[in-house]
Design an enzyme around this catalytic site. Sequence first.
Site, PDB file in Angstrom:
ATOM      1  N   ASP A 122     -54.473  32.124  11.801  1.00 24.70           N
ATOM      2  CA  ASP A 122     -54.292  31.447  13.002  1.00 24.70           C
ATOM      3  C   ASP A 122     -55.525  31.001  13.727  1.00 24.70           C
ATOM      4  OD1 ASP A 122     -51.465  31.946  12.686  1.00 24.70           O
ATOM      5  OD2 ASP A 122     -51.369  33.491  14.142  1.00 24.70           O
TER       6      ASP A 122
ATOM      7  N   LYS B 243     -50.095  30.596  21.971  1.00 26.08           N
ATOM      8  CA  LYS B 243     -49.251  29.835  21.005  1.00 26.08           C
ATOM      9  C   LYS B 243     -47.759  30.217  21.166  1.00 26.08           C
ATOM     10  CE  LYS B 243     -48.642  32.002  17.061  1.00 26.08           C
ATOM     11  NZ  LYS B 243     -47.304  32.538  16.593  1.00 26.08           N
TER      12      LYS B 243
END
Length: 290
Positions: A137, A11
Amino acid sequence: MYEMRLRALAKINLGLDVIRRREDGYHEVKMIMQTIRLYDRITIKKTKNQKIQVKTNLFYLPENENNLVYKAAKLLMDEFQIQQGVQIDLQKFIPVAAGMAGGSSDAAAVLYGMNRMFRLGLSTEELMQRGVKIGADVPYCIMRGTALAEGIGEELTELMPAPECKVLIAKPPISVSTKFVYENLRLDENTKHPDIDLLVQDIERGSLKDMAAHMGNVLESVTIPNYPVIAEIKEQMINDGALNAMMSGSGPTVFGLFEDKEKAEYAYHRMREGNLAKQVYLTEIYNNRR
């Protein structure tokens, strides 16, 4: 199902703001997370014993309970009293400790794979609830796509897919401690905060140029003075045709967004030939749901 092969996607943060430091020591954030097509490869195999075995292609990564893929497997094996073991082969390509959620994405892939392999019947939401026990996350890495993250990063709102574009990734040959960055972050009246709400509007309108123009990462106020190479990489990407370039997460990885494929390829080769970055990849925005 004896074996599963999975891709754990990296990401970037299109926007990262820190609102305040909470009384519990955590920082309240507001950021836009975006999956890209850079990934680690994970193979999970069933074994007859109840052990968790981890192998990686990087000598310095732990292959025991200190690796997040091990923790992810153990979490589900303990909860569901799985009587078999697993062998996890992790081939790392996402830069390590680089602000790209590589470890969290690996853990998310193992949760997803174990759920299917052992037919545990957990929904995406239920996997995300378990993922947060491993790291803030991990729920996002299960969800993927374009998302607004709030709280300490665990409060997720799915957004419209970000405009498609080429993404140049460059990690300099340095390590940056997330702890150091947050401990040295000063939030006062002089802090320049990115406008995350405006970024959300840019994404919803599908405007790549506006989205790129309004990107911002408040953590750069700590990293760039301490690691000037980050600013040098950003400057080179922009000079070579990026709409904008920014550090991802707490760094030190820098990414640049390109509308033009040829400019992106030119910038990629220039970065590869220089000495600013140790790892360089050219990839693109990923928007498909798993």
